[in-house]
Design a protein around this motif. Structure first.
Motif, PDB file in Angstrom:
ATOM      1  N   GLU A 145       0.836  -1.144   0.095  1.00 28.97           N
ATOM      2  CA  GLU A 145      -0.020   0.091  -0.103  1.00 28.97           C
ATOM      3  C   GLU A 145       0.834   1.428   0.050  1.00 28.97           C
ATOM      4  O   GLU A 145       1.927   1.351   0.735  1.00 28.97           O
ATOM      5  CB  GLU A 145      -0.852   0.063   1.138  1.00 28.97           C
ATOM      6  CG  GLU A 145      -2.071  -0.720   1.096  1.00 28.97           C
ATOM      7  CD  GLU A 145      -3.128  -0.694   2.198  1.00 28.97           C
ATOM      8  OE1 GLU A 145      -2.703  -1.321   3.246  1.00 28.97           O
ATOM      9  OE2 GLU A 145      -3.764   0.374   2.523  1.00 28.97           O
ATOM     10  N   ALA A 195     -14.738 -11.946   5.860  1.00 28.32           N
ATOM     11  CA  ALA A 195     -13.731 -13.233   6.096  1.00 28.32           C
ATOM     12  C   ALA A 195     -12.977 -13.436   4.875  1.00 28.32           C
ATOM     13  O   ALA A 195     -11.640 -13.611   4.791  1.00 28.32           O
ATOM     14  CB  ALA A 195     -14.385 -14.359   6.407  1.00 28.32           C
ATOM     15  N   LEU A 200     -10.420 -10.778   4.307  1.00 28.62           N
ATOM     16  CA  LEU A 200      -9.000 -11.093   5.156  1.00 28.62           C
ATOM     17  C   LEU A 200      -8.331 -12.084   4.992  1.00 28.62           C
ATOM     18  O   LEU A 200      -7.017 -12.051   4.929  1.00 28.62           O
ATOM     19  CB  LEU A 200      -9.602 -11.022   6.761  1.00 28.62           C
ATOM     20  CG  LEU A 200     -10.036  -9.887   7.323  1.00 28.62           C
ATOM     21  CD1 LEU A 200     -10.813 -10.226   8.570  1.00 28.62           C
ATOM     22  CD2 LEU A 200      -8.910  -9.054   7.522  1.00 28.62           C
ATOM     23  N   ARG A 201      -8.969 -13.092   4.199  1.00 30.02           N
ATOM     24  CA  ARG A 201      -8.125 -14.604   3.593  1.00 30.02           C
ATOM     25  C   ARG A 201      -7.496 -13.876   2.390  1.00 30.02           C
ATOM     26  O   ARG A 201      -6.434 -14.458   2.484  1.00 30.02           O
ATOM     27  CB  ARG A 201      -9.321 -15.152   3.310  1.00 30.02           C
ATOM     28  CG  ARG A 201      -8.690 -16.722   3.362  1.00 30.02           C
ATOM     29  CD  ARG A 201      -9.870 -17.840   3.080  1.00 30.02           C
ATOM     30  NE  ARG A 201     -10.732 -18.204   3.906  1.00 30.02           N
ATOM     31  CZ  ARG A 201     -12.058 -17.675   3.777  1.00 30.02           C
ATOM     32  NH1 ARG A 201     -12.542 -17.338   2.504  1.00 30.02           N
ATOM     33  NH2 ARG A 201     -12.828 -17.893   4.554  1.00 30.02           N
ATOM     34  N   ASP A 216      -5.976 -11.194   1.887  1.00 36.47           N
ATOM     35  CA  ASP A 216      -4.899 -10.389   2.655  1.00 36.47           C
ATOM     36  C   ASP A 216      -4.069 -11.384   3.124  1.00 36.47           C
ATOM     37  O   ASP A 216      -2.787 -11.138   3.042  1.00 36.47           O
ATOM     38  CB  ASP A 216      -5.620  -9.359   3.692  1.00 36.47           C
ATOM     39  CG  ASP A 216      -4.414  -8.286   4.204  1.00 36.47           C
ATOM     40  OD1 ASP A 216      -4.361  -8.375   5.634  1.00 36.47           O
ATOM     41  OD2 ASP A 216      -3.701  -7.902   3.462  1.00 36.47           O
ATOM     42  N   ALA A 217      -4.502 -12.319   4.112  1.00 33.43           N
ATOM     43  CA  ALA A 217      -3.649 -13.187   4.654  1.00 33.43           C
ATOM     44  C   ALA A 217      -2.752 -13.909   3.522  1.00 33.43           C
ATOM     45  O   ALA A 217      -1.402 -14.130   3.745  1.00 33.43           O
ATOM     46  CB  ALA A 217      -4.314 -14.202   5.525  1.00 33.43           C
ATOM     47  N   ALA A 229      -1.752 -13.023   0.635  1.00 30.65           N
ATOM     48  CA  ALA A 229      -1.077 -11.725  -0.086  1.00 30.65           C
ATOM     49  C   ALA A 229       0.314 -11.652   0.960  1.00 30.65           C
ATOM     50  O   ALA A 229       1.371 -11.528   0.469  1.00 30.65           O
ATOM     51  CB  ALA A 229      -1.591 -10.494  -0.198  1.00 30.65           C
TER      52      ALA A 229
END
Lengths: 226, 505
Positions: free
Chosen positions: B211, B496, B499-500, B502-503, B505
């Motif tokens: 980011e 969820a 966030l998954r 993101d996790a 990544a």
């Protein structure tokens, strides 16, 4: 009374031939003040269990209770309120707000809840976590370990019932990982913070009072060490 | 790669209908605006060319002088519009292509070259753009034709249409030129992000882009006080994305500035005209006669001779010499106009001009309406460009902002908080360029009033605030609505899953 309870919890994604049964009837209870490690292979259902306890996801069947409240049927607003008052969430990739300072990041759950920040408790937490001198810094100006400490402080500032950490050391080197686990242990002992931590790291699991092993959507081992 | 690329392209378009729809909508609107602008400018140019031809100018004379100046001006306006639209469409393509960073990374790891990936992205962009571009060009050309024909009719009614264009002519060359312009705009818009993304390393692409982070924390004091923590977060988020919103903000601000200055100019001009002609002696004159070589005494003599036709007469000086103001007596024969002409000729004046004030007022009104339509149209186009940019950001970048809002929702931001934050973002997006250009509008208005020698109180009373406020209200409404739509998509998204991702990544 347990601080968190799962009763016959199931979670299925998709349907028909492509359905994935992430959890297949998990029942467990977490007592106040416990430091629990959840271990298991990738895809075993650990993160799903954590998301259900944190009010991020809802079960397909069964009940999830936190502090006696059934969180499995909360709507979006109610679960948001639950997350900023009752449960603290820590992630592998910190999830700090890049445009806010360290101080602001820590205060954010209280600001969203329109509550005042207790300056004494704020000072105590930031000092205990070793970030009192970096309150005006932005997240990208901190090391990985410092960012994770900020994330932990953010989760502790509103004294949640339950602290949930999903692979908090997954993105850190070995030395920093040990420091973070020490910080979580400190919070557990000093503030009697009930903590559930998902980890692949055996060293982290060894620090826990209790280890739950999840495999193919079921808890296959529940071992109390202390 | 071609067959594989085509398959990948179809799979992506099907699986990402929202971002594909955003691209198609943005290209369609841009093609409409370009066709409208090109058609209108072409109509003006043809009209000017027809007038110079009617005046007996040769081809060389027609291509030089005023026509050349207007041609250059029109080309500059067209070029500026293209640049603005490139920036807007680029954002839509960038949003879509960034959704594919992971896929592109996988292609790179299995051996796709940057050239192949660039080609894939460009082909996808052109395929998505063809239908909306064609529709946009057709509708824009129709709209331009309707506008030009309405302007011709208005000019004819006002008595200023002779010698000009009889009707809008849509030539095949115009359509080809517009199509080429749209193709160029789309190619450049898609090419910029495609070039950038094709150079992404496989590792970075698979891991996901980090980011953007600001160099230092910003201050959101007033915004935080007005809108709370959601306002503070909105301000921070806008600061982080200000590069992407720059061209849209610029367009919104420029449209406001252009509209404000034009309205000031119109107000001052109308006040001046009213004073000169209509309000000077508190009487509505019917006929104004300019006689450059006459003296006051001679005109007074003419006025006395018109006593049967004119119930009021005043002689005064003007920039053109001496002027005679006449008010007609009802039912008089012959008419005041005919009597005045005869009287002046009898008095030996060869050069004079008569202006029928009723007709002149109608013509002046029509001219003002014409000016207002043209300038209003350009301001509208500028505003549309700005708003299109903001809408693209709000709707097209929802995927990129999933992570940002997943983070906030896990901290306990409610769906209402998401709507509030994006609502504040929308308001700030509109308010900032307007706040920056408002002092310029005020300064310009005061300067025009001063130059036009108009009393400030009268100017402020006559200024059409409603028009300016309507512009602000419409732009604000559209932007806030777009942001609300973006908020709805974010709130409905699976937390969820966000966030998954993101996790992973």
């Amino acid at each position: 009374m347990p601080i968190a309870e799962c009763i016959g919890v199931e979670k299925t994604y998709g349907s028909g031939d492509t359905a994935v049964h992430a959890l297949r009837g998990v029942s467990l209870a977490i007592e106040p003040g416990e430091f629990v490690a959840i271990v298991g292979a990738s895809g075993s259902g650990k993160s799903t269990l954590l998301h259900l306890l944190g009010g991020i996801d809802t079960p397909t069947a069964g009940t999830v209770l936190v502090d006696g409240e059934d969180i499995s049927r909360l709507d979006a607003t109610q679960s948001a309120l639950f997350r900023r008052r009752k449960v603290g969430l820590i992630y592998q990739f910190f999830n700090l707000i890049p445009t806010a300072t360290v101080a602001r990041n820590i205060q954010m759950p209280l600001l969203l809840d329109r509550r005042e920040v207790d300056p004494q408790f704020f000072a105590e937490i930031t000092k205990a976590l070793g970030i009192a001198g970096r309150l005006d810094a932005l997240p990208h100006q901190l090391s990985g370990g410092q960012q994770q400490r900020v994330a932990i402080a953010r989760s502790l500032i509103y004294r949640p019932m339950l602290l949930l950490a999903d692979e908090p050391t997954g993105n850190l080197d070995r030395r920093t990982s040990c420091e973070i686990v020490d910080v979580l242990r400190l919070a557990n002992r000093r503030f009697n913070q009930t903590t559930v931590i998902i980890t692949h790291d055996e060293r982290v699991a060894q620090e826990a009072d209790r280890v739950l092993a999840v495999e193919d959507g079921l808890v296959v081992l529940d071992q109390r060490r202390r | 790669m071609s067959a594989v690329g085509g398959r990948l392209m179809l799979d992506f378009v099907r699986g990402n209908r929202a971002s594909s729809a955003t691209i198609m909508a943005t290209v369609g609107v841009s093609a409409f605006l370009l066709a409208l602008l090109s058609g209108v400018l072409y109509g003006f140019w043809e009209d000017a060319a027809a007038r110079t031809a009617a005046e007996g100018a040769s081809l060389a004379e027609r291509l030089g002088g005023e026509l050349l100046v207007s041609s250059m001006l029109y080309l500059v306006v067209l070029a500026l519009a293209c640049v603005a639209l490139v920036l807007i469409i680029r954002n839509a393509f960038l949003a879509s292509m960034q959704n594919r960073v992971h896929q592109l990374g996988l292609l790179a790891t299995v051996g796709a070259t940057p050239r192949q990936m660039r080609s894939l992205l460009l082909r996808e962009a052109l395929v998505l753009s063809m239908a909306p571009a064609a529709i946009g060009i057709a509708l824009g050309t129709l709209a331009a034709g309707a506008f030009i024909n309405a302007a011709i009719e208005a000019a004819r009614q006002a008595g200023v249409g002779s010698g000009g264009l009889a009707a809008f002519r849509c030539s095949p060359l115009l359509l080809l030129a517009v199509a080429a312009l749209v193709l160029l705009t789309v190619t450049v818009s898609a090419g910029i992000p495609a070039r950038k993304l094709a150079r992404t390393s496989p590792l970075a692409a698979v891991a996901g882009a980090p980011e953007a982070a600001p160099a230092r924390p910003g201050r959101a004091g007033l915004i935080a006080r007005l809108f709370g923590v959601e306002g503070e977060l909105a301000s921070g988020s806008l600061r982080q994305r200000r590069g992407a919103l720059r061209s849209a903000s610029l367009a919104i601000g420029l449209a406001f500035l252009a509209l404000g200055l034009f309205l000031s100019f119109m107000t001052v001009s109308r006040m001046s005209v009213d004073q000169t002609y209509y309000e000077r002696y508190g009487i509505a004159w019917d006929l104004v006669v300019d006689v450059p070589d006459a003296s006051a005494a001679e005109l007074e003599e003419v006025a006395r001779g018109l006593a049967a036709q004119a119930e009021e007469a005043v002689v005064d000086k003007s920039d053109a010499g001496m002027r005679l103001y006449l008010k007609a007596r009802a039912g008089a024969e012959p008419s005041l106009w005919a009597a005045a002409e005869e009287a002046l000729e009898s008095a030996g004046h060869a050069e004079f001009s008569l202006v029928d004030m009723d007709a002149d007022r109608v013509r002046a009104d029509a001219v003002w309406v014409g000016y207002a339509a043209v300038v209003g149209g350009f301001c509208g186009i500028l505003a549309l460009i700005g708003v299109a940019g903001v809408v693209t950001q709000a709707v097209g970048f929802v995927y990129q902002r999933k992570r940002e809002f997943a983070r906030l929702r896990t901290l306990g931001m409610t769906p209402g908080g998401v709507f509030k934050m994006l609502g504040v973002e929308g308001l700030l997006t509109v308010a900032r360029p307007l706040a920056l250009t408002l002092p310029l509008v005020v300064a310009g208005a005061l300067a025009l009033a001063l130059l036009g020698r108009q009393p400030l109180g009268g100017f402020l009373a006559a200024f059409p605030y409603g028009v300016l406020l309507s512009y602000v209200a419409v732009v604000a409404l559209v932007v806030v609505a777009a942001n609300a739509f973006g908020a709805l998509r974010l709130v409905r998204g699976d937390l969820a899953e966000a966030l998954r991702d993101d996790a992973l990544a």
